[in-house]
Design a protein around this motif. Structure first.
Motif, PDB file in Angstrom:
ATOM      1  N   VAL A 160       0.836  -1.248  -0.136  1.00 10.65           N
ATOM      2  CA  VAL A 160      -0.027   0.005  -0.091  1.00 10.65           C
ATOM      3  C   VAL A 160       1.017   1.085   0.121  1.00 10.65           C
ATOM      4  O   VAL A 160       2.175   1.144   0.263  1.00 10.65           O
ATOM      5  CB  VAL A 160      -0.962   0.266   1.219  1.00 10.65           C
ATOM      6  N   ARG A 161       0.109   2.405  -0.189  1.00  6.60           N
ATOM      7  CA  ARG A 161       0.823   3.614  -0.171  1.00  6.60           C
ATOM      8  C   ARG A 161      -0.054   4.522   0.440  1.00  6.60           C
ATOM      9  O   ARG A 161      -1.315   4.629  -0.205  1.00  6.60           O
ATOM     10  CB  ARG A 161       1.629   4.077  -1.597  1.00  6.60           C
ATOM     11  N   ARG A 162       0.284   5.534   1.134  1.00  2.87           N
ATOM     12  CA  ARG A 162      -0.406   6.769   1.500  1.00  2.87           C
ATOM     13  C   ARG A 162      -0.381   7.805   0.511  1.00  2.87           C
ATOM     14  O   ARG A 162       0.673   8.183  -0.026  1.00  2.87           O
ATOM     15  CB  ARG A 162       0.025   7.071   2.941  1.00  2.87           C
ATOM     16  N   LEU A 163      -1.505   8.476   0.567  1.00  9.71           N
ATOM     17  CA  LEU A 163      -1.782   9.549  -0.244  1.00  9.71           C
ATOM     18  C   LEU A 163      -1.421  10.764   0.175  1.00  9.71           C
ATOM     19  O   LEU A 163      -1.446  10.733   1.560  1.00  9.71           O
ATOM     20  CB  LEU A 163      -3.008   9.309  -1.329  1.00  9.71           C
ATOM     21  N   LYS A 164      -1.450  12.038  -0.769  1.00  5.69           N
ATOM     22  CA  LYS A 164      -1.248  13.220   0.236  1.00  5.69           C
ATOM     23  C   LYS A 164      -2.386  13.586   1.025  1.00  5.69           C
ATOM     24  O   LYS A 164      -3.558  12.904   0.758  1.00  5.69           O
ATOM     25  CB  LYS A 164      -1.244  14.341  -0.927  1.00  5.69           C
ATOM     26  N   ARG A 165      -2.380  14.297   2.065  1.00  6.00           N
ATOM     27  CA  ARG A 165      -3.418  14.582   3.167  1.00  6.00           C
ATOM     28  C   ARG A 165      -4.381  15.072   2.232  1.00  6.00           C
ATOM     29  O   ARG A 165      -4.384  15.928   1.589  1.00  6.00           O
ATOM     30  CB  ARG A 165      -3.172  15.422   4.237  1.00  6.00           C
ATOM     31  N   GLN A 166      -5.807  15.155   2.670  1.00  6.24           N
ATOM     32  CA  GLN A 166      -6.900  15.844   2.290  1.00  6.24           C
ATOM     33  C   GLN A 166      -7.462  16.539   3.537  1.00  6.24           C
ATOM     34  O   GLN A 166      -8.331  15.735   4.237  1.00  6.24           O
ATOM     35  CB  GLN A 166      -7.607  15.058   1.594  1.00  6.24           C
ATOM     36  N   GLY A 167      -6.740  17.535   4.018  1.00  6.01           N
ATOM     37  CA  GLY A 167      -7.388  18.327   5.098  1.00  6.01           C
ATOM     38  C   GLY A 167      -6.721  17.308   6.135  1.00  6.01           C
ATOM     39  O   GLY A 167      -5.459  17.057   6.305  1.00  6.01           O
ATOM     40  N   ARG A 168      -7.511  16.792   7.080  1.00  2.00           N
ATOM     41  CA  ARG A 168      -6.857  16.004   8.146  1.00  2.00           C
ATOM     42  C   ARG A 168      -6.908  14.451   7.805  1.00  2.00           C
ATOM     43  O   ARG A 168      -6.145  13.756   8.587  1.00  2.00           O
ATOM     44  CB  ARG A 168      -7.721  16.207   9.649  1.00  2.00           C
ATOM     45  N   GLN A 169      -7.452  14.201   6.466  1.00  2.00           N
ATOM     46  CA  GLN A 169      -7.648  12.607   6.539  1.00  2.00           C
ATOM     47  C   GLN A 169      -6.236  12.130   5.658  1.00  2.00           C
ATOM     48  O   GLN A 169      -5.951  13.026   4.736  1.00  2.00           O
ATOM     49  CB  GLN A 169      -8.673  12.607   5.616  1.00  2.00           C
ATOM     50  N   VAL A 170      -5.795  11.030   6.063  1.00  2.00           N
ATOM     51  CA  VAL A 170      -4.794  10.448   5.282  1.00  2.00           C
ATOM     52  C   VAL A 170      -5.431   9.184   4.458  1.00  2.00           C
ATOM     53  O   VAL A 170      -5.969   8.425   5.189  1.00  2.00           O
ATOM     54  CB  VAL A 170      -3.690   9.857   6.039  1.00  2.00           C
ATOM     55  N   GLN A 171      -5.418   9.285   3.151  1.00  2.00           N
ATOM     56  CA  GLN A 171      -5.925   8.139   2.304  1.00  2.00           C
ATOM     57  C   GLN A 171      -4.911   7.094   2.349  1.00  2.00           C
ATOM     58  O   GLN A 171      -3.715   7.346   1.945  1.00  2.00           O
ATOM     59  CB  GLN A 171      -6.514   8.789   1.084  1.00  2.00           C
ATOM     60  N   VAL A 172      -5.359   6.129   1.672  1.00  2.00           N
ATOM     61  CA  VAL A 172      -4.532   4.899   1.685  1.00  2.00           C
ATOM     62  C   VAL A 172      -4.790   4.081   0.263  1.00  2.00           C
ATOM     63  O   VAL A 172      -5.971   4.056  -0.228  1.00  2.00           O
ATOM     64  CB  VAL A 172      -4.466   3.834   2.616  1.00  2.00           C
ATOM     65  N   LYS A 173      -4.022   3.578  -0.483  1.00  2.00           N
ATOM     66  CA  LYS A 173      -4.314   3.068  -1.710  1.00  2.00           C
ATOM     67  C   LYS A 173      -3.367   1.620  -2.055  1.00  2.00           C
ATOM     68  O   LYS A 173      -2.382   1.711  -1.344  1.00  2.00           O
ATOM     69  CB  LYS A 173      -3.955   3.866  -2.760  1.00  2.00           C
ATOM     70  N   LEU A 174      -4.040   0.813  -2.717  1.00  2.00           N
ATOM     71  CA  LEU A 174      -3.060  -0.476  -3.020  1.00  2.00           C
ATOM     72  C   LEU A 174      -2.257  -0.222  -4.185  1.00  2.00           C
ATOM     73  O   LEU A 174      -2.486   0.532  -4.987  1.00  2.00           O
ATOM     74  CB  LEU A 174      -3.958  -1.392  -3.476  1.00  2.00           C
ATOM     75  N   THR A 175      -0.796  -0.424  -3.788  1.00  2.00           N
ATOM     76  CA  THR A 175      -0.008  -0.540  -5.014  1.00  2.00           C
ATOM     77  C   THR A 175      -0.561  -1.613  -6.007  1.00  2.00           C
ATOM     78  O   THR A 175      -1.230  -2.636  -5.691  1.00  2.00           O
ATOM     79  CB  THR A 175       1.263  -0.684  -4.339  1.00  2.00           C
ATOM     80  N   ALA A 176       0.551  -1.988  -7.083  1.00  2.00           N
ATOM     81  CA  ALA A 176      -0.016  -2.909  -7.982  1.00  2.00           C
ATOM     82  C   ALA A 176       0.393  -4.320  -7.229  1.00  2.00           C
ATOM     83  O   ALA A 176      -0.424  -5.304  -7.471  1.00  2.00           O
ATOM     84  CB  ALA A 176       1.113  -2.909  -9.171  1.00  2.00           C
ATOM     85  N   GLY A 177       1.478  -4.408  -6.384  1.00  2.00           N
ATOM     86  CA  GLY A 177       1.714  -5.673  -5.638  1.00  2.00           C
ATOM     87  C   GLY A 177       0.716  -6.080  -4.784  1.00  2.00           C
ATOM     88  O   GLY A 177       0.407  -6.988  -4.488  1.00  2.00           O
ATOM     89  N   GLY A 178       0.302  -4.911  -4.301  1.00  2.00           N
ATOM     90  CA  GLY A 178      -0.845  -4.949  -3.185  1.00  2.00           C
ATOM     91  C   GLY A 178      -2.131  -5.446  -3.931  1.00  2.00           C
ATOM     92  O   GLY A 178      -2.937  -6.295  -3.271  1.00  2.00           O
ATOM     93  N   LYS A 179      -2.560  -4.880  -4.925  1.00  2.00           N
ATOM     94  CA  LYS A 179      -3.848  -5.369  -5.578  1.00  2.00           C
ATOM     95  C   LYS A 179      -3.623  -6.959  -5.903  1.00  2.00           C
ATOM     96  O   LYS A 179      -4.611  -7.619  -5.825  1.00  2.00           O
ATOM     97  CB  LYS A 179      -4.045  -4.577  -6.837  1.00  2.00           C
ATOM     98  N   ARG A 180      -2.453  -7.541  -6.452  1.00  2.00           N
ATOM     99  CA  ARG A 180      -2.255  -8.762  -6.904  1.00  2.00           C
ATOM    100  C   ARG A 180      -2.501  -9.575  -5.309  1.00  2.00           C
ATOM    101  O   ARG A 180      -2.943 -10.578  -5.450  1.00  2.00           O
ATOM    102  CB  ARG A 180      -0.820  -8.922  -7.384  1.00  2.00           C
ATOM    103  N   LYS A 181      -1.855  -9.101  -4.352  1.00  2.00           N
ATOM    104  CA  LYS A 181      -2.007  -9.837  -3.163  1.00  2.00           C
ATOM    105  C   LYS A 181      -3.323  -9.877  -2.666  1.00  2.00           C
ATOM    106  O   LYS A 181      -3.906 -11.127  -2.284  1.00  2.00           O
ATOM    107  CB  LYS A 181      -0.959  -9.368  -1.912  1.00  2.00           C
ATOM    108  N   ALA A 182      -3.960  -8.780  -2.802  1.00  2.00           N
ATOM    109  CA  ALA A 182      -5.327  -8.816  -2.263  1.00  2.00           C
ATOM    110  C   ALA A 182      -6.198  -9.750  -3.264  1.00  2.00           C
ATOM    111  O   ALA A 182      -7.011 -10.630  -2.865  1.00  2.00           O
ATOM    112  CB  ALA A 182      -5.851  -7.515  -2.256  1.00  2.00           C
ATOM    113  N   ASP A 183      -6.077  -9.650  -4.509  1.00  2.00           N
ATOM    114  CA  ASP A 183      -6.713 -10.553  -5.358  1.00  2.00           C
ATOM    115  C   ASP A 183      -6.452 -12.068  -5.075  1.00  2.00           C
ATOM    116  O   ASP A 183      -7.428 -12.892  -5.238  1.00  2.00           O
ATOM    117  CB  ASP A 183      -6.245 -10.281  -6.891  1.00  2.00           C
TER     118      ASP A 183
END
Length: 150
Positions: free
Chosen positions: A74-97
């Motif tokens: 996973v990787r964290r994205l830039k903050r949106q206000g006080r919220q930190v968002q998280v996204k799967l990387t390509a490797g994370g998507k493969r592992k989740a699948d």
């Protein structure tokens, strides 16, 4: 009495599914697996959302995300206000699948022992249960995410 017996049966089925899929976890703790599977269903949730959905404290969720980041899942994205968002990387998507596929295969193995009529009755009951739970999206949304996946 019947409700307790039925609940026990459902718990045993859940345990059997967990037992079969734990083999694909590798060295991932269950909280990391839950996070990856949730991220697979949600585009870019915040840490707060993840924490609430998985049932972990914010502190523990941050640690889980750090471990998944260190593993490049996973990787964290830039903050949106006080919220930190998280996204799967390509490797994370493969592992989740891979994890989702293992869970589905384990379920299909259990269901293979039922005939078509039994599967239909069970499907109706599961649909009623799932549509009445406080979950992310509806059962139909979840079904559309897994349709066509093997």
């Amino acid at each position: 009495m019947q409700a307790n017996y039925l609940a026990d049966q459902l718990c045993e089925i859940s345990t059997a599914l967990d037992h079969e899929t734990v083999k694909t976890y590798g060295d991932l703790p269950e909280s990391s697996v839950a996070t990856l599977l949730l991220l697979r269903r949600c585009a870019v949730p915040s840490l707060t959302f993840l924490s609430n959905e998985i049932g972990l404290s914010h502190f523990v969720t941050v640690r889980v995300i750090e471990q998944l980041e260190d593993s490049k899942l996973v990787r964290r994205l830039k903050r949106q206000g006080r919220q930190v968002q998280v996204k799967l990387t390509a490797g994370g998507k493969r592992k989740a699948d891979e994890l989702a596929k293992a869970r589905r295969q384990a379920a299909e193995t259990l269901l293979a022992k039922l005939d078509e009529e039994q599967r239909t009755v069970l499907s109706r009951a599961f649909t009623q249960i799932l549509n009445r739970t406080d979950r992310l999206g509806s059962f139909e949304d979840l079904a559309s995410l897994t349709a066509g996946r093997s």
